[in-house]
Design an enzyme around this catalytic site. Structure first.
Site, mmCIF file in Angstrom:
data_model
loop_
_atom_site.group_PDB
_atom_site.id
_atom_site.type_symbol
_atom_site.label_atom_id
_atom_site.label_comp_id
_atom_site.label_asym_id
_atom_site.label_seq_id
_atom_site.Cartn_x
_atom_site.Cartn_y
_atom_site.Cartn_z
ATOM 1 N N ARG A 95 -29.284 21.921 15.958
ATOM 2 C CA ARG A 95 -29.271 21.556 17.567
ATOM 3 C C ARG A 95 -29.122 20.167 17.174
ATOM 4 N N LEU A 136 -31.323 3.613 15.120
ATOM 5 C CA LEU A 136 -32.141 2.787 16.242
ATOM 6 C C LEU A 136 -33.333 2.437 15.357
ATOM 7 N N LEU A 247 -30.162 7.860 24.340
ATOM 8 C CA LEU A 247 -31.361 8.740 24.155
ATOM 9 C C LEU A 247 -31.299 9.897 25.587
ATOM 10 N N ARG A 276 -46.742 46.499 15.611
ATOM 11 C CA ARG A 276 -47.904 46.498 14.723
ATOM 12 C C ARG A 276 -49.083 47.265 15.303
ATOM 13 N N GLU A 372 -36.823 11.158 19.556
ATOM 14 C CA GLU A 372 -36.266 11.001 21.078
ATOM 15 C C GLU A 372 -37.312 10.540 21.905
ATOM 16 N N GLY A 373 -38.445 9.875 21.604
ATOM 17 C CA GLY A 373 -39.611 9.381 22.344
ATOM 18 C C GLY A 373 -40.822 10.465 22.094
ATOM 19 N N ASP A 376 -46.484 11.447 24.029
ATOM 20 C CA ASP A 376 -47.102 10.388 24.654
ATOM 21 C C ASP A 376 -46.460 9.224 25.251
HETATM 22 P P1 TGC Z 1 -37.885 -1.602 28.981
HETATM 23 O O1 TGC Z 1 -38.068 -3.038 29.250
HETATM 24 O O2 TGC Z 1 -38.609 -0.731 29.626
HETATM 25 O O3 TGC Z 1 -36.298 -1.159 29.075
HETATM 26 C C1 TGC Z 1 -35.482 -2.067 28.471
HETATM 27 C C2 TGC Z 1 -34.111 -1.809 29.444
HETATM 28 O O4 TGC Z 1 -33.668 -0.443 29.149
HETATM 29 C C3 TGC Z 1 -33.567 0.050 30.355
HETATM 30 N N1 TGC Z 1 -34.085 1.505 30.192
HETATM 31 C C4 TGC Z 1 -33.111 2.563 29.913
HETATM 32 N N2 TGC Z 1 -31.945 2.580 30.345
HETATM 33 C C5 TGC Z 1 -31.436 3.851 30.241
HETATM 34 N N3 TGC Z 1 -32.060 4.800 30.148
HETATM 35 C C6 TGC Z 1 -33.401 4.842 29.601
HETATM 36 N N4 TGC Z 1 -34.162 5.960 29.278
HETATM 37 C C7 TGC Z 1 -33.953 3.636 29.730
HETATM 38 N N5 TGC Z 1 -35.201 3.083 29.380
HETATM 39 C C8 TGC Z 1 -35.309 2.029 29.563
HETATM 40 C C9 TGC Z 1 -34.734 -0.698 31.081
HETATM 41 O O5 TGC Z 1 -34.241 -0.348 32.663
HETATM 42 C C10 TGC Z 1 -34.272 -1.875 30.791
HETATM 43 O O6 TGC Z 1 -33.182 -2.317 31.198
HETATM 44 P P2 TGC Z 1 -32.880 -4.101 31.634
HETATM 45 O O7 TGC Z 1 -31.651 -4.080 31.957
HETATM 46 O O8 TGC Z 1 -33.882 -4.412 32.618
HETATM 47 O O9 TGC Z 1 -33.048 -4.654 30.570
HETATM 48 O O10 TGC Z 1 -38.093 -1.417 27.247
HETATM 49 P P3 TGC Z 1 -39.413 -1.326 26.275
HETATM 50 O O11 TGC Z 1 -39.124 -2.234 25.119
HETATM 51 O O12 TGC Z 1 -40.561 -1.715 27.254
HETATM 52 O O13 TGC Z 1 -39.541 0.081 25.964
HETATM 53 C C11 TGC Z 1 -39.687 1.259 26.808
HETATM 54 C C12 TGC Z 1 -39.625 2.530 26.038
HETATM 55 C C13 TGC Z 1 -40.925 2.556 25.267
HETATM 56 C C14 TGC Z 1 -39.719 3.405 27.256
HETATM 57 C C15 TGC Z 1 -38.666 2.794 25.044
HETATM 58 O O14 TGC Z 1 -38.440 1.647 24.390
HETATM 59 C C16 TGC Z 1 -38.569 4.151 24.453
HETATM 60 O O15 TGC Z 1 -37.980 4.837 25.131
HETATM 61 N N6 TGC Z 1 -39.024 4.241 23.383
HETATM 62 C C17 TGC Z 1 -38.956 5.542 22.617
HETATM 63 C C18 TGC Z 1 -38.066 5.457 21.340
HETATM 64 C C19 TGC Z 1 -37.053 6.432 21.167
HETATM 65 O O16 TGC Z 1 -36.922 7.474 21.887
HETATM 66 N N7 TGC Z 1 -36.668 6.409 19.938
HETATM 67 C C20 TGC Z 1 -35.654 7.267 19.564
HETATM 68 C C21 TGC Z 1 -34.738 7.190 18.442
HETATM 69 S S1 TGC Z 1 -33.473 8.027 18.177
HETATM 70 C C22 TGC Z 1 -33.852 9.613 17.829
HETATM 71 O O17 TGC Z 1 -35.065 9.903 17.932
HETATM 72 C C23 TGC Z 1 -32.951 10.705 17.468
HETATM 73 S S2 TGC Z 1 -33.656 12.021 16.727
HETATM 74 C C24 TGC Z 1 -32.251 12.707 17.065
HETATM 75 C C25 TGC Z 1 -32.042 14.353 16.535
HETATM 76 O O18 TGC Z 1 -32.178 14.714 15.139
HETATM 77 O O19 TGC Z 1 -32.120 15.024 17.466
HETATM 78 P P1 FAD Z 2 -44.894 5.331 16.127
HETATM 79 O O1 FAD Z 2 -44.229 4.683 17.177
HETATM 80 O O2 FAD Z 2 -45.508 4.637 15.076
HETATM 81 O O3 FAD Z 2 -46.075 6.167 17.012
HETATM 82 C C1 FAD Z 2 -46.910 6.758 16.196
HETATM 83 C C2 FAD Z 2 -47.855 7.428 17.051
HETATM 84 O O4 FAD Z 2 -48.423 6.422 18.240
HETATM 85 C C3 FAD Z 2 -47.299 8.490 18.077
HETATM 86 O O5 FAD Z 2 -48.386 9.406 18.521
HETATM 87 C C4 FAD Z 2 -47.004 7.566 19.470
HETATM 88 O O6 FAD Z 2 -47.036 8.362 20.504
HETATM 89 C C5 FAD Z 2 -48.311 6.698 19.558
HETATM 90 N N1 FAD Z 2 -48.012 5.436 20.190
HETATM 91 C C6 FAD Z 2 -47.067 4.518 19.834
HETATM 92 N N2 FAD Z 2 -47.278 3.685 20.869
HETATM 93 C C7 FAD Z 2 -48.037 3.827 21.758
HETATM 94 C C8 FAD Z 2 -48.365 3.308 22.882
HETATM 95 N N3 FAD Z 2 -48.043 2.216 23.474
HETATM 96 N N4 FAD Z 2 -49.440 4.042 23.713
HETATM 97 C C9 FAD Z 2 -49.895 5.091 23.325
HETATM 98 N N5 FAD Z 2 -49.544 5.724 21.978
HETATM 99 C C10 FAD Z 2 -48.498 5.032 21.383
HETATM 100 N N6 FAD Z 2 -34.359 7.824 14.947
HETATM 101 C C11 FAD Z 2 -33.207 7.447 15.089
HETATM 102 O O7 FAD Z 2 -33.115 5.888 15.276
HETATM 103 N N7 FAD Z 2 -32.078 7.969 14.702
HETATM 104 C C12 FAD Z 2 -32.449 9.248 14.306
HETATM 105 O O8 FAD Z 2 -31.173 10.092 13.930
HETATM 106 C C13 FAD Z 2 -33.681 9.928 14.500
HETATM 107 N N8 FAD Z 2 -33.982 11.038 13.552
HETATM 108 C C14 FAD Z 2 -35.181 11.410 13.241
HETATM 109 C C15 FAD Z 2 -35.252 12.744 12.648
HETATM 110 C C16 FAD Z 2 -36.566 13.088 12.276
HETATM 111 C C17 FAD Z 2 -36.761 14.365 11.951
HETATM 112 C C18 FAD Z 2 -37.915 12.204 12.816
HETATM 113 C C19 FAD Z 2 -39.067 12.833 12.380
HETATM 114 C C20 FAD Z 2 -37.642 11.253 13.398
HETATM 115 C C21 FAD Z 2 -36.341 10.703 13.756
HETATM 116 N N9 FAD Z 2 -36.099 9.499 14.157
HETATM 117 C C22 FAD Z 2 -34.825 8.989 14.457
HETATM 118 C C23 FAD Z 2 -37.320 8.605 14.687
HETATM 119 C C24 FAD Z 2 -37.854 9.045 15.945
HETATM 120 O O9 FAD Z 2 -37.201 8.495 16.952
HETATM 121 C C25 FAD Z 2 -39.263 8.213 15.688
HETATM 122 O O10 FAD Z 2 -40.165 8.745 14.637
HETATM 123 C C26 FAD Z 2 -40.091 8.144 16.859
HETATM 124 O O11 FAD Z 2 -39.355 7.180 17.764
HETATM 125 C C27 FAD Z 2 -41.262 7.814 16.922
HETATM 126 O O12 FAD Z 2 -41.464 6.594 16.202
HETATM 127 P P2 FAD Z 2 -42.660 6.373 14.783
HETATM 128 O O13 FAD Z 2 -42.398 7.651 13.877
HETATM 129 O O14 FAD Z 2 -42.389 5.253 14.062
HETATM 130 O O15 FAD Z 2 -43.944 6.501 15.436
#
Ligand code: TGC
Ligand code: FAD
Length: 392
Positions: A95, A136, A247, A276, A372-373, A376
């Site tokens: 997935r 990212l 995202l 079982r 993907e976030g 927490d």
């Molecule tokens: P913040 O100031 O809140 O937001 C910056 C700008 O972005 C807008 N925004 C969004 N827009 C669309 N969708 C959303 N979900 C949005 N969230 C925020 C916001 O309105 C703002 O817009 P503008 O026009 O005013 O500039 O940003 P921040 O720096 O304070 O961060 C907020 C936070 C913590 C929510 C965000 O950075 C976050 O979501 N962090 C989590 C990071 C994350 O999810 N990383 C994922 C990496 S990819 C991945 O994990 C792939 S796994 C894939 C797989 O294998 O399935």
């Molecule tokens: P951190 O951000 O260091 O967080 C560590 C802990 O601290 C967590 O429990 C978190 O909730 C907590 N924390 C952080 N900040 C706060 C706060 N302000 N308040 C309270 N608690 C907090 N990323 C991509 O870009 N592309 C991909 O394709 C991708 N694939 C992935 C595949 C796998 C298998 C994994 C494990 C991760 C992948 N990621 C990818 C990365 C993923 O999105 C990050 O791991 C995730 O966003 C968390 O970042 P981190 O691991 O650096 O943890």
């Protein structure tokens, strides 16, 4: 013990779906049952992504399935969700692969790309002939992607990229990487770039030793003076909003996918408990404490289905907000992880063996809870929405 999946539907959930939605779900279920379930145990044991499924999944229209045109299936959000549910019932890694290809690579090209970029990449990506990854996260910027260090600077009629990306799904098998970087000449505004992975200076190295998502490729990316032409910039991207909006697509798919993993665990635990026997020659399903666990699981799966469906219906109406998707991702992944832990317990010692799918799902879901976030971070996103205070 042969475990065949019959679906989990306690409250006639099926009656809330239309014929097309049921068809997408059933076709995906059949594909997974026939093609993934027989091999996933060995893939997981060997730490191997089942590449042989890339082409067949393309032929079935799994990639970019909710996009319209460019050879994509044009599914509704609910159809797309039911598809990801069935994919993750097989394995979260498969997935993940489809989520990344679709929501994190095809979607940004579709949403922020030029017409030329869409024509060049999307039809081939829909067939799985071009694979993508999404860069990212960085070693020092996970939950806070705004702290990214990757930089792009203008150089003649192109850009030069430098930086490191970490934990990138499909990194080493991708033909193109969607790289998010701060553009020095634009006051460090975040923008998206299509980077062909065979460009000089681009390197991908796989992460080894994972206990989770073993049937998925996870890599680190290194970009050292990678030169790309100006036409590789995603012209409509701008600001952190651009990657975050991608995202939303992937988080939505996870909200449904987690239900699939929970269903697999529940189904396995129920069958096991009926088979079982312990004490008085009675199945363990006859013991109250075992029943309580199974009841918790089916109750939470049912609530999760309703939450995902309502968010899906809102998405199809263009009214799903990022906070709605955050709640569905957070709740459903937590629910699935709890189901997996309870199911593991019901299987006793057998629960730790890979003959059964439970431990694999449990380990996978630990990643799904983080990527993907994190759980927490989604609490804080919802918390900010309801209170007005950002507590990051
Ligand atoms: P913040 O100031 O809140 O937001 C910056 C700008 O972005 C807008 N925004 C969004 N827009 C669309 N969708 C959303 N979900 C949005 N969230 C925020 C916001 O309105 C703002 O817009 P503008 O026009 O005013 O500039 O940003 P921040 O720096 O304070 O961060 C907020 C936070 C913590 C929510 C965000 O950075 C976050 O979501 N962090 C989590 C990071 C994350 O999810 N990383 C994922 C990496 S990819 C991945 O994990 C792939 S796994 C894939 C797989 O294998 O399935
Ligand atoms: P951190 O951000 O260091 O967080 C560590 C802990 O601290 C967590 O429990 C978190 O909730 C907590 N924390 C952080 N900040 C706060 C706060 N302000 N308040 C309270 N608690 C907090 N990323 C991509 O870009 N592309 C991909 O394709 C991708 N694939 C992935 C595949 C796998 C298998 C994994 C494990 C991760 C992948 N990621 C990818 C990365 C993923 O999105 C990050 O791991 C995730 O966003 C968390 O970042 P981190 O691991 O650096 O943890």
């Amino acid at each position: 013990m042969a475990i065949k999946f019959k679906g989990v539907d306690f409250i006639e959930f099926d009656t809330l779906l239309n014929d097309d939605e049921r068809l997408v779900r059933d076709n995906t279920r059949k594909f997974i049952e026939e093609n993934l379930i027989p091999i996933i145990e060995m893939c997981n044991r060997e730490g191997r992504f089942p590449k042989e499924l890339i082409k067949p999944m393309g032929e079935l229209g799994f990639y970019g399935a909710s996009l319209k045109g460019y050879g994509c299936a044009g599914m509704s959000a609910v159809e797309y969700g039911l598809m990801t549910q069935e994919l993750e019932r097989g394995d979260s890694g498969v997935r993940s692969f489809v989520s990344v290809q679709s929501g994190l690579c095809m979607y940004p090209i579709y949403a922020f790309g030029s017409e030329e970029q869409k024509q060049k990449y999307l039809p081939k990506m829909a067939l799985g002939e071009i694979l993508g990854c999404f860069g990212l996260t960085e070693p020092d910027a996970g939950s806070n992607p705004g702290a990214m260090r990757t930089r792009a600077r203008k150089d003649g009629d192109g850009y030069v990229l430098n930086g490191e990306k970490m934990w990138i799904t499909s990194g080493s098998i991708a033909d193109i990487a969607i790289i998010w970087a701060k553009v020095e000449d634009e006051d460090n505004r975040v923008r998206g770039f299509i980077v062909e992975t065979d460009r000089p200076g681009f390197k991908a190295a796989d992460v080894h030793g994972k206990f989770s998502l073993r049937a998925s490729v996870t890599s680190s990316l290194s970009l050292q003076d990678v030169r790309i032409p100006a036409e590789n910039l995603l012209p409509e991207s701008g600001g952190l909003r651009s990657p975050l909006s991608c995202l939303n697509q992937a988080r939505y798919g996870i909200a449904w996918g987690a239900i699939g993993a929970a269903m697999a665990c529940y189904d396995c635990a129920l069958q096991y408990a009926q088979f079982r026997k312990q004490f008085h020659d009675q199945p363990i399903a006859s013991h109250q404490l075992v029943q309580e666990k199974l009841v918790w699981m089916i109750s939470e799966i049912t609530k999760a289905q309703l939450l995902a469906l309502q968010v899906g219906r809102l998405k199809d109406l263009g009214r799903a907000k990022p906070v709605h998707i955050s709640m569905a991702k957070r709740n459903n992944v937590w629910m699935a992880l709890e189901c997996a832990r309870m199911a593991r317990d019901i299987l006793g010692a057998n629960g730790i063996a890979d003959e059964y799918p439970i431990f694999r799902h449990m380990a996978n879901l630990e990643s799904v809870k983080t990527y993907e976030g994190t759980h927490d971070i989604h609490a804080l996103i919802i918390g900010e929405h309801i209170t007005g205070y950002a507590a990051f």
